[in-house]
Design a protein around this motif. Sequence first.
Motif, short mmCIF file in Angstrom:
data_model
loop_
_atom_site.label_atom_id
_atom_site.label_comp_id
_atom_site.label_asym_id
_atom_site.label_seq_id
_atom_site.Cartn_x
_atom_site.Cartn_y
_atom_site.Cartn_z
N LEU A 39 32.69 44.36 31.85
CA LEU A 39 33.69 45.42 31.73
C LEU A 39 34.93 45.10 32.56
O LEU A 39 36.07 45.28 32.11
CB LEU A 39 33.09 46.76 32.15
N THR A 40 34.70 44.62 33.79
CA THR A 40 35.83 44.28 34.66
C THR A 40 36.65 43.14 34.07
O THR A 40 37.89 43.19 34.08
CB THR A 40 35.31 43.87 36.05
N GLU A 41 35.99 42.12 33.54
CA GLU A 41 36.70 41.01 32.93
C GLU A 41 37.50 41.48 31.72
O GLU A 41 38.65 41.06 31.52
CB GLU A 41 35.71 39.92 32.51
N PHE A 42 36.90 42.35 30.91
CA PHE A 42 37.59 42.86 29.73
C PHE A 42 38.82 43.67 30.13
O PHE A 42 39.89 43.52 29.53
CB PHE A 42 36.63 43.74 28.92
N GLN A 43 38.68 44.52 31.15
CA GLN A 43 39.81 45.31 31.63
C GLN A 43 40.93 44.42 32.16
O GLN A 43 42.12 44.69 31.95
CB GLN A 43 39.35 46.28 32.72
N THR A 44 40.55 43.35 32.84
CA THR A 44 41.55 42.42 33.38
C THR A 44 42.33 41.75 32.26
O THR A 44 43.56 41.61 32.33
CB THR A 44 40.86 41.35 34.25
N ILE A 46 42.78 42.87 29.15
CA ILE A 46 43.62 43.87 28.47
C ILE A 46 44.86 44.17 29.30
O ILE A 46 45.99 44.24 28.78
CB ILE A 46 42.82 45.17 28.23
N LYS A 47 44.70 44.31 30.60
CA LYS A 47 45.84 44.62 31.48
C LYS A 47 46.83 43.47 31.48
O LYS A 47 48.05 43.69 31.40
CB LYS A 47 45.35 44.90 32.90
N GLU A 54 52.61 47.14 34.23
CA GLU A 54 52.09 48.40 34.79
C GLU A 54 52.99 49.59 34.46
O GLU A 54 53.59 50.22 35.34
CB GLU A 54 51.91 48.27 36.31
#
Length: 579
Positions: A39-44, A46-47, A54
């Motif tokens: 999940l953290t890798e996916f969020q990174t 996408i961001k 930002e």
Amino acid sequence: MSGRVTHEMEIGSGPSSRRHTQPSSHIHKVERPPQQNLLTEFQTVIKETFFHDEPLKAFQGQKSHTRFFLVLKAIFPILEWARSYNLEKFRGDLIAGLTIASLCVPQDIAYAKLANLDPQYGLYSSFVPPLIYAFMGSSRDIAIGPVAVVSLWIGTMVQNEIDPKKNALAYRGLVFTATFFAGVTQFALGFFRLGFLIDFLSHAAIVGFVAGVAITVGLQQLKGLLGITNFTKKTDIISVMHSVFGTVHHGWNWETIVIGLSFLAFLLLTKYIAKKYPKLFWVSAIAPLTSVIIATFCVYITRADKEGVAIVQYIKKGINPSSAHEIYWTGDLLLKGFKIGVVAGLIALPEAIAIGRTFAAVKDYNVDGNKEMVARGTMNIVGSMTSCFVATGSFSRSAVNFMAGCTTAVANIVMSCVVLLTLELIAPLFKYTPNAVLASIIIAAVVPLVDIPAAILLWKIDKFDFLACMGAFFGVVFKSMETGLLIAVAISFAKILLQVTRPRTAVLGRLPGTLVYRNVEQYPNALTVSGIMIIRVDSAIYFSNSNYIKERYFETFSIYNKLTAPNFIYFFPNQNYLD
């Protein structure tokens, strides 16, 4: 990666031998980074891909009413700079707005004819869209209105579906439908932050495509310039030349030719003066309107229209009528309008955003690409419902706007007000304007779009880019605009795939007296480290290129060190690590 080494030697022999520097005896082991969950890798990812700037950071920790005003400022950038607006800035915008208005009025009439529409529709498209952009756009210098490339695309593609002479109402409906979907496309790309997709159409391909369209636009104007009545509907150069020279003895009108060539020479002369003496930019800016006024007056007093000189005849008076009821919301024409509109929206974006960013860099402010796409999409959606066809950033008008000293987007508002006055008061006075002078205005406007220095630069820098440029150019000129566009996209994608699957690799060495590492093939005096080979790969590593890169490692090592395996290999996927 480590291995064994049996001996240390200079790379090569003789005068071309490369010197080594000895590696440090201290070896530091770099630990693996902490493992991240999925999940953290996916969020990174996408961001980094969609929200690297930002956009929501300014809203954090703010009260509800503050957030509301921040949202309004994000949608309408005018609210941010309007607080510091003053009379001095307005003076610059007023002069710039009046200057570009003198340029846009004759151009709009000409571009409407290029899109096979009545002249007033060109003026409509320089009234509503610039007003909307002034409130929503982030560029202070760009001038909004119809442009030659998109006008020809709309005119050619819609004409292939409906004859504008036999069924003008249905033709206009399809134009407005295409304009609506052009706006939806642009809005969606900006709202969902997908602007990076337009980068797949490389700059080289755009240079060739735009140059090809410019040639095509110029050839189409031979009809008005020579006074030909029966002209081919095809756009390829062979069909056009056959149509031109096939009517040389019975279709040309000498009065029209004199008018057209005279004013074309005048317009090109003013462009030359403006280029040679930048302070005289206004000479070129007012030249189209001056040409229209003089030509209209001459035709009126001599009644040259009685001698076969084609004239505009009629421009409807009044502001934009609603056209929402003319858009096709169902049926086969909906799909056809969608196809034409999506491509028109994509064609209109890259160069227009590049123009805005160019002027922004000169004045040291930022242009938000996503906001620009949302603004352009909104103005075309609204424009499609107010009798406008696709509008975008015009290079010629924007350059004049910049040179005239504009300070904000208020210059677009001033231009819109002048167009409004033209529609309400003086539109019927253009009745006797000869089509030949409009043709000369279009030809003079598209001449700068043939960017020969850019093509020469592409040849010097990257032959593959030059191939993409020429492929798009010849596809447009000898076949059609859609063929040229397909060639441009195909070659652009081919280059991307080639660079990803077969990336360049280089052995790096340190330049003497510096900490800078460069390709040893390009810098023979670069110092390599004994027992260590540093390789740069000009691409990220994917499954599609991993085997190729592995083969290149050992192939390069065997060439340089004549060993079966290296002692150490330092691998850099991107040259920025060392620059």
